[in-house]
Design a protein around this motif. Structure first.
Motif, PDB file in Angstrom:
ATOM      1  N   ARG A  30       0.679  -1.163  -0.116  1.00 25.94           N
ATOM      2  CA  ARG A  30       0.044  -0.091   0.010  1.00 25.94           C
ATOM      3  C   ARG A  30       0.937   1.251  -0.147  1.00 25.94           C
ATOM      4  NH1 ARG A  30      -5.793  -0.927   2.237  1.00 25.94           N
ATOM      5  NH2 ARG A  30      -5.857  -3.442   2.010  1.00 25.94           N
ATOM      6  N   THR A  31       2.174   1.264  -0.469  1.00 29.38           N
ATOM      7  CA  THR A  31       2.980   2.435  -0.397  1.00 29.38           C
ATOM      8  C   THR A  31       2.314   3.101  -1.570  1.00 29.38           C
ATOM      9  OG1 THR A  31       4.875   0.981   0.651  1.00 29.38           O
ATOM     10  CG2 THR A  31       5.384   3.100  -0.546  1.00 29.38           C
ATOM     11  N   LYS A  32       2.369   4.534  -1.567  1.00 31.56           N
ATOM     12  CA  LYS A  32       2.087   5.400  -2.417  1.00 31.56           C
ATOM     13  C   LYS A  32       3.104   6.567  -2.541  1.00 31.56           C
ATOM     14  CE  LYS A  32      -2.782   4.882  -2.319  1.00 31.56           C
ATOM     15  NZ  LYS A  32      -3.281   3.748  -2.357  1.00 31.56           N
ATOM     16  N   TRP A  33       3.200   7.230  -3.714  1.00 31.40           N
ATOM     17  CA  TRP A  33       4.008   8.234  -3.979  1.00 31.40           C
ATOM     18  C   TRP A  33       3.063   9.800  -3.915  1.00 31.40           C
ATOM     19  CZ3 TRP A  33       8.644  10.130  -3.952  1.00 31.40           C
ATOM     20  CH2 TRP A  33       9.190  11.186  -4.528  1.00 31.40           C
ATOM     21  N   ASN A  34       3.339  10.537  -3.269  1.00 38.11           N
ATOM     22  CA  ASN A  34       2.703  11.626  -3.057  1.00 38.11           C
ATOM     23  C   ASN A  34       3.125  12.890  -3.751  1.00 38.11           C
ATOM     24  OD1 ASN A  34       4.732  12.816  -1.418  1.00 38.11           O
ATOM     25  ND2 ASN A  34       3.421  12.943   0.648  1.00 38.11           N
ATOM     26  N   GLY A  35       4.359  12.637  -4.542  1.00 33.02           N
ATOM     27  CA  GLY A  35       4.856  13.734  -5.032  1.00 33.02           C
ATOM     28  C   GLY A  35       6.100  14.182  -4.642  1.00 33.02           C
ATOM     29  N   HIS A  36       6.302  13.849  -3.140  1.00 30.82           N
ATOM     30  CA  HIS A  36       7.384  14.119  -2.436  1.00 30.82           C
ATOM     31  C   HIS A  36       8.133  13.094  -1.939  1.00 30.82           C
ATOM     32  CE1 HIS A  36       6.534  18.618  -3.074  1.00 30.82           C
ATOM     33  NE2 HIS A  36       5.218  18.389  -2.711  1.00 30.82           N
ATOM     34  N   PHE A  37       7.112  12.241  -1.254  1.00 31.72           N
ATOM     35  CA  PHE A  37       7.621  11.209  -0.250  1.00 31.72           C
ATOM     36  C   PHE A  37       6.940   9.889  -0.659  1.00 31.72           C
ATOM     37  CE2 PHE A  37       8.519  14.897   2.469  1.00 31.72           C
ATOM     38  CZ  PHE A  37       9.994  14.737   2.545  1.00 31.72           C
ATOM     39  N   TYR A  38       7.496   8.736  -0.468  1.00 29.79           N
ATOM     40  CA  TYR A  38       6.848   7.463  -0.529  1.00 29.79           C
ATOM     41  C   TYR A  38       6.030   7.537   0.915  1.00 29.79           C
ATOM     42  CZ  TYR A  38       8.878   5.814  -4.745  1.00 29.79           C
ATOM     43  OH  TYR A  38       9.077   5.643  -5.905  1.00 29.79           O
ATOM     44  N   ARG A  83       8.955   7.719   3.681  1.00 27.41           N
ATOM     45  CA  ARG A  83      10.458   6.972   3.572  1.00 27.41           C
ATOM     46  C   ARG A  83      11.208   8.327   3.418  1.00 27.41           C
ATOM     47  NH1 ARG A  83      12.673   3.608  -1.715  1.00 27.41           N
ATOM     48  NH2 ARG A  83      13.225   5.935  -2.025  1.00 27.41           N
ATOM     49  N   LEU A  84      12.365   8.173   4.467  1.00 26.07           N
ATOM     50  CA  LEU A  84      13.207   9.188   4.542  1.00 26.07           C
ATOM     51  C   LEU A  84      14.339   9.030   3.532  1.00 26.07           C
ATOM     52  CD1 LEU A  84      14.427  11.918   6.161  1.00 26.07           C
ATOM     53  CD2 LEU A  84      15.048  10.236   7.967  1.00 26.07           C
ATOM     54  N   GLY A  85      14.755   7.681   3.334  1.00 20.04           N
ATOM     55  CA  GLY A  85      15.966   7.170   2.671  1.00 20.04           C
ATOM     56  C   GLY A  85      15.682   5.635   2.405  1.00 20.04           C
ATOM     57  N   GLN A 129      15.332   2.186   3.034  1.00 22.43           N
ATOM     58  CA  GLN A 129      14.919   1.254   4.345  1.00 22.43           C
ATOM     59  C   GLN A 129      14.758   2.205   5.426  1.00 22.43           C
ATOM     60  OE1 GLN A 129      17.500  -2.169   4.607  1.00 22.43           O
ATOM     61  NE2 GLN A 129      16.843  -2.946   2.456  1.00 22.43           N
ATOM     62  N   LYS A 130      14.706   3.427   5.404  1.00 22.49           N
ATOM     63  CA  LYS A 130      14.419   4.413   6.465  1.00 22.49           C
ATOM     64  C   LYS A 130      12.919   5.113   6.440  1.00 22.49           C
ATOM     65  CE  LYS A 130      19.365   5.591   6.937  1.00 22.49           C
ATOM     66  NZ  LYS A 130      20.289   6.521   6.788  1.00 22.49           N
ATOM     67  N   TRP A 131      12.151   4.503   7.228  1.00 22.61           N
ATOM     68  CA  TRP A 131      10.765   4.891   7.233  1.00 22.61           C
ATOM     69  C   TRP A 131      10.624   5.500   8.633  1.00 22.61           C
ATOM     70  CZ3 TRP A 131       7.053   4.471   3.328  1.00 22.61           C
ATOM     71  CH2 TRP A 131       7.557   3.989   2.045  1.00 22.61           C
ATOM     72  N   ARG A 132      10.004   6.712   8.823  1.00 21.11           N
ATOM     73  CA  ARG A 132       9.744   7.412  10.070  1.00 21.11           C
ATOM     74  C   ARG A 132       8.253   7.702   9.968  1.00 21.11           C
ATOM     75  NH1 ARG A 132      13.979   5.539  10.583  1.00 21.11           N
ATOM     76  NH2 ARG A 132      15.867   6.301  10.791  1.00 21.11           N
ATOM     77  N   LYS A 133       7.875   8.140  11.137  1.00 25.26           N
ATOM     78  CA  LYS A 133       6.475   8.509  11.588  1.00 25.26           C
ATOM     79  C   LYS A 133       6.047   9.809  10.881  1.00 25.26           C
ATOM     80  CE  LYS A 133       3.405   9.356  15.253  1.00 25.26           C
ATOM     81  NZ  LYS A 133       3.174   9.532  16.536  1.00 25.26           N
ATOM     82  N   ASP A 134       5.241   9.691  10.081  1.00 27.97           N
ATOM     83  CA  ASP A 134       4.731  10.981   9.241  1.00 27.97           C
ATOM     84  C   ASP A 134       4.254  12.119  10.352  1.00 27.97           C
ATOM     85  OD1 ASP A 134       4.165  12.702   7.352  1.00 27.97           O
ATOM     86  OD2 ASP A 134       2.464  11.673   6.604  1.00 27.97           O
ATOM     87  N   ASN A 135       4.916  13.361  10.471  1.00 29.37           N
ATOM     88  CA  ASN A 135       4.282  14.305  11.445  1.00 29.37           C
ATOM     89  C   ASN A 135       4.759  15.685  10.462  1.00 29.37           C
ATOM     90  OD1 ASN A 135       7.205  14.839  11.655  1.00 29.37           O
ATOM     91  ND2 ASN A 135       6.951  13.682  13.620  1.00 29.37           N
ATOM     92  N   GLN A 136       4.398  16.655  11.170  1.00 29.97           N
ATOM     93  CA  GLN A 136       4.622  18.152  10.432  1.00 29.97           C
ATOM     94  C   GLN A 136       5.991  18.694  10.515  1.00 29.97           C
ATOM     95  OE1 GLN A 136       2.445  19.343   8.184  1.00 29.97           O
ATOM     96  NE2 GLN A 136       0.702  17.937   8.682  1.00 29.97           N
ATOM     97  N   GLU A 137       6.684  18.065  11.531  1.00 26.09           N
ATOM     98  CA  GLU A 137       8.166  18.545  11.520  1.00 26.09           C
ATOM     99  C   GLU A 137       9.143  17.722  10.618  1.00 26.09           C
ATOM    100  OE1 GLU A 137       6.620  17.116  14.480  1.00 26.09           O
ATOM    101  OE2 GLU A 137       5.435  19.173  14.808  1.00 26.09           O
ATOM    102  N   ALA A 138       8.633  16.901   9.781  1.00 23.91           N
ATOM    103  CA  ALA A 138       9.487  16.118   8.874  1.00 23.91           C
ATOM    104  C   ALA A 138      10.220  17.150   8.063  1.00 23.91           C
ATOM    105  CB  ALA A 138       8.652  14.978   8.095  1.00 23.91           C
TER     106      ALA A 138
END
Length: 57
Positions: A19-27, A40-42, A44-53
Motif C-alpha cells: 500500500r505504499t504510494k508516492w505523494n509527489g514528494h515522499f513515499y 520514507r526518509l531514505g 529502508q528508513k521509514w519514519r512516523k509522518d508528522n509536520q516536523e519532517a
C-alpha cells in the motif's frame, strides 16, 4: 511486545509495501506493526509522518 512494535518506539517503522504510494514528494504508507502513517526518509528508513519532517509542506 514483539520486536517490530518495540522498534516503533524508536521511530523505526516497517511500511506495508503493498500500500505504499508516492505523494509527489515522499513515499508514504502505514506501519505494519503500529498502524501509524509513515514516510520514507531514505532507503529502508521509514519514519512516523508528522509536520516536523524535513521538507514536508
Amino acid at each position: 511486545m514483539n520486536l517490530r512494535r518495540f522498534l516503533c518506539l524508536f521511530n523505526r517503522h516497517r511500511p506495508n509495501r503493498n500500500r505504499t504510494k508516492w505523494n509527489g514528494h515522499f513515499y508514504t504508507s502505514k506501519c505494519e506493526a503500529c498502524g501509524q502513517p509513515v514516510y520514507r526518509l531514505g532507503k529502508q528508513k521509514w519514519r512516523k509522518d508528522n509536520q516536523e519532517a524535513p521538507g514536508k509542506v
